[in-house]
Design a protein around this motif. Structure first.
Motif, PDB file in Angstrom:
ATOM      1  N   ALA A   1       0.810  -1.218   0.000  1.00  0.00           N
ATOM      2  CA  ALA A   1       0.000   0.000   0.000  1.00  0.00           C
ATOM      3  C   ALA A   1       0.843   1.268   0.000  1.00  0.00           C
ATOM      4  O   ALA A   1       0.348   2.340  -0.345  1.00  0.00           O
ATOM      5  CB  ALA A   1      -0.926   0.005   1.215  1.00  0.00           C
ATOM      6  N   ASN A   2       2.137   1.136   0.356  1.00  0.00           N
ATOM      7  CA  ASN A   2       2.959   2.336   0.512  1.00  0.00           C
ATOM      8  C   ASN A   2       4.140   2.418  -0.451  1.00  0.00           C
ATOM      9  O   ASN A   2       4.843   3.424  -0.459  1.00  0.00           O
ATOM     10  CB  ASN A   2       3.488   2.411   1.955  1.00  0.00           C
ATOM     11  N   VAL A   3       4.359   1.369  -1.254  1.00  0.00           N
ATOM     12  CA  VAL A   3       5.469   1.380  -2.206  1.00  0.00           C
ATOM     13  C   VAL A   3       5.022   2.051  -3.492  1.00  0.00           C
ATOM     14  O   VAL A   3       3.928   1.804  -4.000  1.00  0.00           O
ATOM     15  CB  VAL A   3       5.952  -0.061  -2.492  1.00  0.00           C
ATOM     16  N   SER A   4       5.877   2.897  -4.047  1.00  0.00           N
ATOM     17  CA  SER A   4       5.493   3.658  -5.241  1.00  0.00           C
ATOM     18  C   SER A   4       5.875   2.963  -6.541  1.00  0.00           C
ATOM     19  O   SER A   4       5.173   3.054  -7.531  1.00  0.00           O
ATOM     20  CB  SER A   4       6.134   5.051  -5.198  1.00  0.00           C
ATOM     21  N   GLY A   5       6.993   2.253  -6.592  1.00  0.00           N
ATOM     22  CA  GLY A   5       7.432   1.612  -7.830  1.00  0.00           C
ATOM     23  C   GLY A   5       6.668   0.337  -8.122  1.00  0.00           C
ATOM     24  O   GLY A   5       5.989  -0.223  -7.249  1.00  0.00           O
ATOM     25  N   LEU A   6       6.781  -0.168  -9.355  1.00  0.00           N
ATOM     26  CA  LEU A   6       6.091  -1.398  -9.743  1.00  0.00           C
ATOM     27  C   LEU A   6       6.929  -2.649  -9.476  1.00  0.00           C
ATOM     28  O   LEU A   6       6.414  -3.657  -8.993  1.00  0.00           O
ATOM     29  CB  LEU A   6       5.701  -1.330 -11.221  1.00  0.00           C
TER      30      LEU A   6
ATOM     31  N   VAL B   1      -4.413   1.584  -3.160  1.00  0.00           N
ATOM     32  CA  VAL B   1      -4.029   1.745  -1.757  1.00  0.00           C
ATOM     33  C   VAL B   1      -5.045   1.092  -0.833  1.00  0.00           C
ATOM     34  O   VAL B   1      -4.696   0.371   0.110  1.00  0.00           O
ATOM     35  CB  VAL B   1      -3.852   3.241  -1.410  1.00  0.00           C
ATOM     36  N   TRP B   2      -6.322   1.316  -1.103  1.00  0.00           N
ATOM     37  CA  TRP B   2      -7.366   0.716  -0.266  1.00  0.00           C
ATOM     38  C   TRP B   2      -7.450  -0.793  -0.467  1.00  0.00           C
ATOM     39  O   TRP B   2      -7.763  -1.530   0.477  1.00  0.00           O
ATOM     40  CB  TRP B   2      -8.716   1.374  -0.547  1.00  0.00           C
ATOM     41  N   VAL B   3      -7.168  -1.261  -1.681  1.00  0.00           N
ATOM     42  CA  VAL B   3      -7.136  -2.716  -1.919  1.00  0.00           C
ATOM     43  C   VAL B   3      -6.105  -3.374  -1.009  1.00  0.00           C
ATOM     44  O   VAL B   3      -6.395  -4.342  -0.290  1.00  0.00           O
ATOM     45  CB  VAL B   3      -6.815  -3.027  -3.401  1.00  0.00           C
ATOM     46  N   PHE B   4      -4.881  -2.852  -1.014  1.00  0.00           N
ATOM     47  CA  PHE B   4      -3.817  -3.451  -0.212  1.00  0.00           C
ATOM     48  C   PHE B   4      -4.055  -3.243   1.284  1.00  0.00           C
ATOM     49  O   PHE B   4      -3.677  -4.082   2.109  1.00  0.00           O
ATOM     50  CB  PHE B   4      -2.467  -2.870  -0.624  1.00  0.00           C
ATOM     51  N   THR B   5      -4.709  -2.146   1.656  1.00  0.00           N
ATOM     52  CA  THR B   5      -5.031  -1.919   3.065  1.00  0.00           C
ATOM     53  C   THR B   5      -6.024  -2.961   3.564  1.00  0.00           C
ATOM     54  O   THR B   5      -5.871  -3.512   4.672  1.00  0.00           O
ATOM     55  CB  THR B   5      -5.616  -0.508   3.254  1.00  0.00           C
ATOM     56  N   ILE B   6      -7.047  -3.239   2.745  1.00  0.00           N
ATOM     57  CA  ILE B   6      -8.041  -4.257   3.137  1.00  0.00           C
ATOM     58  C   ILE B   6      -7.396  -5.641   3.181  1.00  0.00           C
ATOM     59  O   ILE B   6      -7.706  -6.460   4.056  1.00  0.00           O
ATOM     60  CB  ILE B   6      -9.239  -4.219   2.165  1.00  0.00           C
ATOM     61  N   MET B   7      -6.464  -5.910   2.247  1.00  0.00           N
ATOM     62  CA  MET B   7      -5.735  -7.177   2.293  1.00  0.00           C
ATOM     63  C   MET B   7      -4.961  -7.298   3.605  1.00  0.00           C
ATOM     64  O   MET B   7      -4.878  -8.386   4.199  1.00  0.00           O
ATOM     65  CB  MET B   7      -4.787  -7.272   1.095  1.00  0.00           C
ATOM     66  N   ALA B   8      -4.388  -6.181   4.079  1.00  0.00           N
ATOM     67  CA  ALA B   8      -3.649  -6.194   5.350  1.00  0.00           C
ATOM     68  C   ALA B   8      -4.578  -6.493   6.521  1.00  0.00           C
ATOM     69  O   ALA B   8      -4.232  -7.276   7.423  1.00  0.00           O
ATOM     70  CB  ALA B   8      -2.947  -4.850   5.562  1.00  0.00           C
TER      71      ALA B   8
END
Length: 462
Positions: free
Chosen positions: A331-336, A402-409
């Motif tokens: 959720a916090n990393v900018s690069g791919l 960001v919200w996708v990865f937050t919910i995964m967390a």
């Protein structure tokens, strides 16, 4: 409870004929200590299942290619994939029941031969340029039904072919087969489809035929222990055993939550959508998925050594909490590229923990209930995956990556809580729990009284 792990008249556990001296002396003991690679029965099963897995992956990548080439409908291609997943999940329950009621080798041969006929006839129709969406759907679902039945059967057979001390090693070796097929099958299917539409399905039919022939090299009888007078082998018993056994119950709760958060389809969907939203090309996106997928293959290759050197409790704890930490990083990393590397680390844990969980299941559950418990495990672990894919797709459309990865967390963090239980933190090695589950009665809470658990030291071979 006393359960015979080797039927009367069966061969030695290492796959060799028992030519020991009449006193039954030292040769039997030595035979049980032979390396797993010299267990010809298990290696025949493993090689057979490897060909079947490669055949399955080769055909499965060709179904959407064929649908898109003939109808142009991505929706129909997705519907076929969903139908396959649901069919495999549902059929794993009766598949597990059948695995506890009939000769397991015969059941796997029947499933293989049904797929040989289905895919062989389908290939012939494609060569004749005869195809229809309903036909593709029928073949795909029929093959998925065979997979649902054969999966718990193949895993249940492991306990019949290896001694308790090698169950963990055998389940770890199984992970290599699965992930190697996952890496090799799709490119093979795509390449063959480019030559002729029928070739992936014809190749898969040949693969299942080879798998069948290899099963014939298993010499040890694979019949299940006969039903005792008054005993009933109900399908629901697999779910009841999972609910009663504390270790299995806690771990399956974590597995379900982890699969919901980090199912391969859902994570790949999140990566693809994130890459596209950041303007990445399709080629770059494909490379990103390859980086992520390599984690699973590497995990399968190191599963055996890692399980030997690290205490089970530490492995489960580390694997469980890698999930939410990785999701926060995503959720916090900018690069791919870093996204692909982080996901690869998440996938790395899968083969290791799967092998260890299956080793506990194989050790704890008596042979006559292995199929039903494995069927219940497969159903519960697979049924959570579609929900995860749906959540990821919906949240991404509404709120972004960001919200996708937050919910995964959040999901993976909640799912990891059972691993903090004292029962998980105090796990003994799998072989200490051999046949501690009694069918039809409450399960024991700890290791077998006949085999008390010794403290495990890192670096100690189990």
């Amino acid at each position: 409870m006393t359960v015979s792990q080797t039927p009367p008249g069966a061969e030695a556990e290492d796959g060799a004929t028992q030519d020991a001296d009449p006193a039954g002396g030292e040769e039997k003991a030595e035979g049980a200590e032979k390396p797993l690679l010299r267990n010809r029965d298990f290696q025949a099963l493993w090689t057979s299942e490897a060909f079947a897995a490669l055949a399955k992956e080769t055909a499965e990548v060709a179904y959407p290619l064929l649908i898109l080439a003939t109808t142009g409908s991505a929706f129909y291609a997705g519907a076929v994939g969903s139908a396959q997943l649901i069919t495999t999940s549902l059929l794993s329950i009766p598949g597990g029941t059948l695995a506890d009621r009939m000769d397991r080798r015969l059941l796997m041969i029947i499933c293989n031969m049904v797929r040989v006929v289905l895919l062989g006839l389908f290939s012939a129709l494609l060569f004749a340029d005869v195809t229809h969406p309903a036909l593709v759907f029928s073949i795909a679902v029929g093959s998925a039904a065979c997979l649902g039945i054969s999966n718990p059967t193949g895993l249940a057979a492991i306990k019949q072919l290896v001694p308790p001390s090698q169950l963990t090693q055998a389940t770890a070796q199984n992970q290599i087969r699965y992930f190697a097929a996952t890496m090799g099958g799709p490119p093979t299917g795509g390449l063959l489809f480019g030559v002729a539409r029928a070739f992936p399905f014809l190749s898969a039919a040949i693969g299942f035929l080879v798998s069948t022939v290899l099963l014939l090299f298993i010499r040890k009888p694979m019949k299940v222990e006969q039903i005792s007078p008054g005993e009933k082998r109900n399908t629901a018993e697999g779910f009841r055993i999972l609910a009663r056994q504390p270790v299995l119950r806690l771990l399956i709760v974590w597995i379900m939550g982890s699969n919901m958060a980090f199912t391969h389809s859902g994570v790949f969907l999140a990566l693809i959508a994130t890459a596209e939203s950041r303007g990445a090309s399709s080629g770059f996106t494909g490379m990103l998925l390859s980086i992520a997928g390599i984690g699973g293959l590497v995990g399968s290759l190191i599963a055996g050594p890692v399980i030997k050197k690290v205490a089970p409790a530490k492995l489960f704890l580390a694997a469980a909490w890698i999930g939410p930490v990785a999701a926060i990083l995503l959720a916090n990393v900018s690069g791919l590229i870093p996204l692909g590397i982080i996901v690869a680390c998440v996938f790395l844990r899968g083969p290791i923990t799967s092998a260890l969980f299956l080793a506990y299941l194989a050790a704890m559950v008596p042979d006559k209930a292995q199929g039903r418990v494995l069927g219940a495990v497969m159903f519960m672990s697979m049924i959570a995956a579609p929900a995860g894919v749906f959540i990821i797709g919906t949240v991404f459309d509404q709120a972004g990556p960001v919200w996708v990865f937050t919910i995964m967390a959040v999901i993976s963090g909640i799912a990891a809580l059972p691993t903090l239980s004292p029962r998980i933190r105090g796990l003994a090695p799998p072989e200490a729990y051999t046949d501690t589950v009694t069918t039809g009665a409450p399960a024991e809470d700890g290791p077998s009284k006949e085999a008390p658990a010794a403290p495990h030291k890192e670096g100690e071979s189990r």
